[in-house]
Motif scaffolding. Sequence first.
Motif, short mmCIF file in Angstrom:
data_model
loop_
_atom_site.label_atom_id
_atom_site.label_comp_id
_atom_site.label_asym_id
_atom_site.label_seq_id
_atom_site.Cartn_x
_atom_site.Cartn_y
_atom_site.Cartn_z
N GLN A 258 42.80 28.52 47.64
CA GLN A 258 43.42 29.64 46.92
C GLN A 258 44.30 29.14 45.78
N VAL A 259 44.18 29.82 44.66
CA VAL A 259 45.09 29.56 43.54
C VAL A 259 45.85 30.85 43.26
N LYS A 260 47.08 30.72 42.88
CA LYS A 260 47.94 31.88 42.67
C LYS A 260 48.24 32.07 41.19
N LEU A 261 47.98 33.26 40.69
CA LEU A 261 48.27 33.57 39.29
C LEU A 261 49.74 33.93 39.13
N SER A 262 50.23 33.75 37.91
CA SER A 262 51.60 34.17 37.62
C SER A 262 51.66 35.70 37.57
N GLU A 263 52.85 36.24 37.60
CA GLU A 263 53.00 37.70 37.55
C GLU A 263 52.41 38.27 36.27
N LYS A 264 52.59 37.57 35.16
CA LYS A 264 52.06 38.05 33.88
C LYS A 264 50.53 38.05 33.90
N GLU A 265 49.97 36.98 34.43
CA GLU A 265 48.51 36.89 34.51
C GLU A 265 47.95 37.96 35.43
N LYS A 266 48.65 38.18 36.54
CA LYS A 266 48.22 39.20 37.50
C LYS A 266 48.29 40.60 36.87
N GLU A 267 49.33 40.85 36.09
CA GLU A 267 49.48 42.14 35.42
C GLU A 267 48.34 42.38 34.43
N THR A 268 47.89 41.34 33.76
CA THR A 268 46.78 41.46 32.82
C THR A 268 45.51 41.90 33.54
N LEU A 269 45.23 41.29 34.68
CA LEU A 269 44.05 41.66 35.47
C LEU A 269 44.19 43.07 36.04
N ASP A 270 45.39 43.41 36.49
CA ASP A 270 45.60 44.76 37.06
C ASP A 270 45.41 45.84 36.00
N ALA A 271 45.86 45.54 34.78
CA ALA A 271 45.71 46.52 33.69
C ALA A 271 44.23 46.75 33.39
N MET A 272 43.45 45.69 33.38
CA MET A 272 42.02 45.83 33.15
C MET A 272 41.36 46.64 34.27
N LYS A 273 41.72 46.36 35.48
CA LYS A 273 41.14 47.07 36.62
C LYS A 273 41.51 48.55 36.59
N ARG A 274 42.72 48.84 36.18
CA ARG A 274 43.21 50.23 36.19
C ARG A 274 42.71 51.02 34.98
N ASP A 275 42.74 50.42 33.80
CA ASP A 275 42.49 51.17 32.57
C ASP A 275 41.16 50.82 31.88
N LEU A 276 40.42 49.83 32.42
CA LEU A 276 39.18 49.34 31.80
C LEU A 276 39.44 48.76 30.41
N ILE A 277 40.70 48.43 30.14
CA ILE A 277 41.06 47.83 28.86
C ILE A 277 42.34 47.04 29.05
N THR A 278 42.45 45.92 28.37
CA THR A 278 43.69 45.15 28.41
C THR A 278 43.82 44.36 27.11
N ILE A 279 45.02 43.92 26.81
CA ILE A 279 45.28 43.14 25.61
C ILE A 279 45.69 41.73 26.03
N ILE A 280 44.98 40.72 25.53
CA ILE A 280 45.30 39.33 25.84
C ILE A 280 45.48 38.58 24.53
N LYS A 281 46.68 38.09 24.30
CA LYS A 281 46.98 37.34 23.07
C LYS A 281 46.56 38.11 21.83
N GLY A 282 46.80 39.41 21.87
CA GLY A 282 46.51 40.26 20.73
C GLY A 282 45.06 40.71 20.63
N GLU A 283 44.19 40.23 21.53
CA GLU A 283 42.78 40.62 21.49
C GLU A 283 42.51 41.70 22.53
N GLU A 284 41.75 42.71 22.12
CA GLU A 284 41.43 43.83 23.00
C GLU A 284 40.19 43.50 23.84
#
Length: 466
Positions: A258-284
């Motif tokens: 198991q590897v553990k993501l940081s809170e910020k990384e986890k939030e990025t994945l959660d946003a994608m799962k919830r909204d079908l869209i996320t912003i990473i380093k300014g890229e949609e």
Amino acid sequence: MQHRKRGMFMDGLLNRTNLHKYQEYSVRFIIDHPTAAILLDCGLGKTVITLTALNELLFDYFEMHKVLVICPLRVGNVWKNEVQKWSHIRNLKLSVAIGTETERLAALKTPADIYIINRENVKWLVEDSSLPFDFDTVIIDELSSFKNHQAKRFRALMKVRPRVKRIIGLTGTPASNGLMDLWAEFRLLDMGQRLGRFIGRYREDYFVPDKRNQQVIFSYKPKPGAEDAIYRLISDITISMKGSDYLKLPELIVNEVQVKLSEKEKETLDAMKRDLITIIKGEEITAANAAALSGKLLQMANGAVYDDQGAVVHIHDRKLDALEDLIEGANGKPVLIAYWYNHDLERICKRFDVRQIKTSKDIADWNHGDIQIAVIHPASAGHGLNLQSGGSTLIWFGLTWSLELYQQTNARLWRQGQKDTVVIHHIVAKGTIDEQVMTAIRKKEKTQSDLINAVKINLTERRKTA
């Protein structure tokens, strides 16, 4: 067809006496059943079993004249090579119709007993080649590749199925995605005699809706007692065997890292799962549907993702760091890494000195011990590759939903002839879709194991009652 004499035993070749009892049983089953489903684990010798039966049916019983083998692209020459290993089938003449259209046509016009074509060209053979479909026997190597009744290859083969007198389906993964897969496979084999002629009726008789959104049904699950009923219906034309029952397999250790993501990384994945869209380093990054979302989440769990323009956006190196630890922990032993996305491969190659397993020379060098770290894609490792001589450690960097590809890739190392304990590591990003994939694989394995156990032959019991 001109009948040739059986080949005599030659030095360095295996002969009929080298077949195991379970293989002899399988040969007899094929001969006695014009329609047969042979569900054998990797390493049990599906190819030599089938060729032995075909040899007898061609030259002893004269019950067939022209055979078509449909197989994965990389496996075509495996059939030809197998003939060269065994003296009792060396008289068989095979023609491999794989390559350009000109090469395929030339091979199909060459006099032979058995013609081999890759499954991607089934539609071409039936509908576009202008050649008559005059095969009286069809062998489907990896029957599970015909589990989709809407696929062009399935529809094309069904058109000529009534002309075929004998048909044999070979696979080690008949229900990689559940029992729903079986309908198309057996519809092709027995034209609907056992599981029905229509998928809707099969679904209605044996399944109930599982996951759904109001009127939209995403999946089905078996009704109580449905599994036993299905197994019973297909058992008369089906035999199945597990490698662990007949082969001396090495010890297997399965491990999750198991590897553990940081809170910020986890939030990025959660946003994608919830909204079908996320912003990473300014890229949609967007996902159009559930299937696309699954792919994006798997990529992100691995550490990178393609943006909407196809560029790679880096997220984290958690899995690369874990991979480095596993390679170091192997203490110099060769390591085979399974990857899924090209950006995974690029990042792995940038971090480590690796070599891709792609060609026959790569395979030979790996088995000779000349490659320290190798990478392989499950889709190219699925069938026909023997890699057990080169190492015993497999690391899944990225996971796949496909049980068939998962099991077949593992079986490249965990098979007869492997001298060391096989260790299979899965690098799993905690709290991500990786955990769901691992759960799904375990669940699918149980369903498939139940199927195989239900129709598994027991040679010992049969000998007792004989």
